[in-house]
Design a protein around this motif. Sequence first.
Motif: not given
Length: 614
Positions: A253-281
């Motif tokens: 959810e934080l990653a999606r919010r970040l993507v939307d905010t960067l697009a709306a306020l800065q007009g950019v779409s940089p790569p966003v690396l999301l840490e998923t944790g060691a035990t997740s799939g």
Amino acid sequence: MPFGFGPPPVLVCGSEPLAGQVVAGLRGEGRRAEALDRERLLELDPRRIRTLILADPPHAAALVAALVARGRYNRRPGRRPGRQAMRRLILMHRQDPPPRFTMPEPHSPWRPETFAILDRAARALLGRWPLHLGLDPRFGQRPHLLIAGFADPAQALVVHALRLIQYGTGRPCVSVLCAQRDAAETRFRSAYPQATAIADIRFAPVEDLETLLAPVSRVMDGRSASEGRVPETRPPVTLAFVCPGDPAGEGIELARRLVDTLAALQGVSPPVLLETGATSGPGRTPAAGIEDWDGQIIPVSYLREACRPAVLLDGRGDEVARTIHDHYRDSIAAQGRDPNLEPAGQPWELLATSYRQANRHQADHVWAKLAVTDARAVPEEMVESFVLTPLEVERLAIIEHERWAADRHLDGWSYAPVRDNQLKHHPQLIPYADLSEPMKDLDRFAVRGLPTLLARQGLGILRLLIVGIPQPAAGCPGGMRLRRLADQALDRLIVRYPDRALVLASTLTDRRSRELVREAMDREQGVGLFLLLPRPLGHVLAELPDPYERRDFLTLAARAVRRIGLNGETDLAAWLSERADISLILGDRVPEGVVEKRVRLDPGGSGLDWNFEY
């Protein structure tokens, strides 16, 4: 312990869940690995051990001492020990400095190594997804790293990024969003009080995401107001990491919010690396589920990255660092001194952690220097020769001095007119322009040695040949005829420029451009792609409602070596005019502002039209 046939497995002992993660990582890539507890390890005949990984065990020093004591030679006084197979011991620990332990005696078969999990993970992550992935420093763009959340490995990422963030394009920026802003900022500034000498570093609460990003100017190239642009104060975000405390919950959810905010306020779409944790799939990566990938959020796991056999066992990432150190040892020997008698000249296996790290930091910045030079490393047999121009040497020498200064600042050093190692004072922590010529020559010498350094790794350097692809003319037909013309044009360019590495630069928004790029990348090994993004990625995808076209775009986007955010169509035209070496025009209309050298592909008319000798 019955290991069966083949080489002995890698033995792993230590704390859970780390030990299990290490075993899974090794087995996942075809390595034999066995887990065992402390009691079983101390009962095992040391002769059965070839490689042992201690995964951050409790009382590490005592365990290492017990293992070394059990593996000592039994020999009569005055007799030399017989030959025994070396036993590799890798002690994994959270981060540097490593735990203190007694080194084995010189003739011991044990060869201990330390492995800082967070530090090596940060190096591996920023090696695979470098800071210049989302920017073009040759277009004047400054790096701006955003960290959202401050769970592991956030601080290690910030620290290592500060070592690599010098691209010679002005003061870089780092923004950190975290729930416990005051505590995190106090802890970071206490550990790295000189960090603000390297970059503009800001901490803010997660809920202030919009406030932090809103004042950022959308100007990305640093041109002056006299050229009709307002000078920027803080550049748009060029790369982001999301490091949440609860990856399975708040992370996406934080990653999606970040993507939307960067697009709306800065007009950019940089790569966003999301840490998923060691035990997740393993997550839906672009290669595994391109239909579901948004083209921007990339799932990663720092522990899985650190536990890859190439990183943990094979020294991936240390090859250039070891070469730098070997070159240093050779230079000491050439001066008639014995490198083994100097602390910084010891063989790599015996080298103190601080000296190893200095070599690693210098090595990791090689790829940034190549990006600034518009060059890349390739197998040595593809290169006849490569020499940096005087202008390139001076540009890179400035950057090398800034990198060296950043490394010193992070180690707590500050400027003083007289050097004092105890107080960590250094007279050379000044701008490059203020250095004496002999001091400047040290930096120049370091960067002139780049071709030799990479040659020791079997690599050569090729300059890029950037071929820009403007938007095709409306009436230009696609299909087989266009692809054949493109093949002919690119084949001739490769023959005409054998000492250049071909890179195509395109927005990929038009099907005909995608056809051309895909054909070139599939046919010719080593053809690169710069994805140009004059508007947010979500807007581009919204204009591709057909599922096949979206998949086509995302598949190619995943292959891009750079994703360059630009400020609208004006900046796109400026980039193509300033940065492309040659323009590949599709159709019968030549757009305004393209570079002087151009090749026109007109499937419905004249075919290939060159305006320069090829």
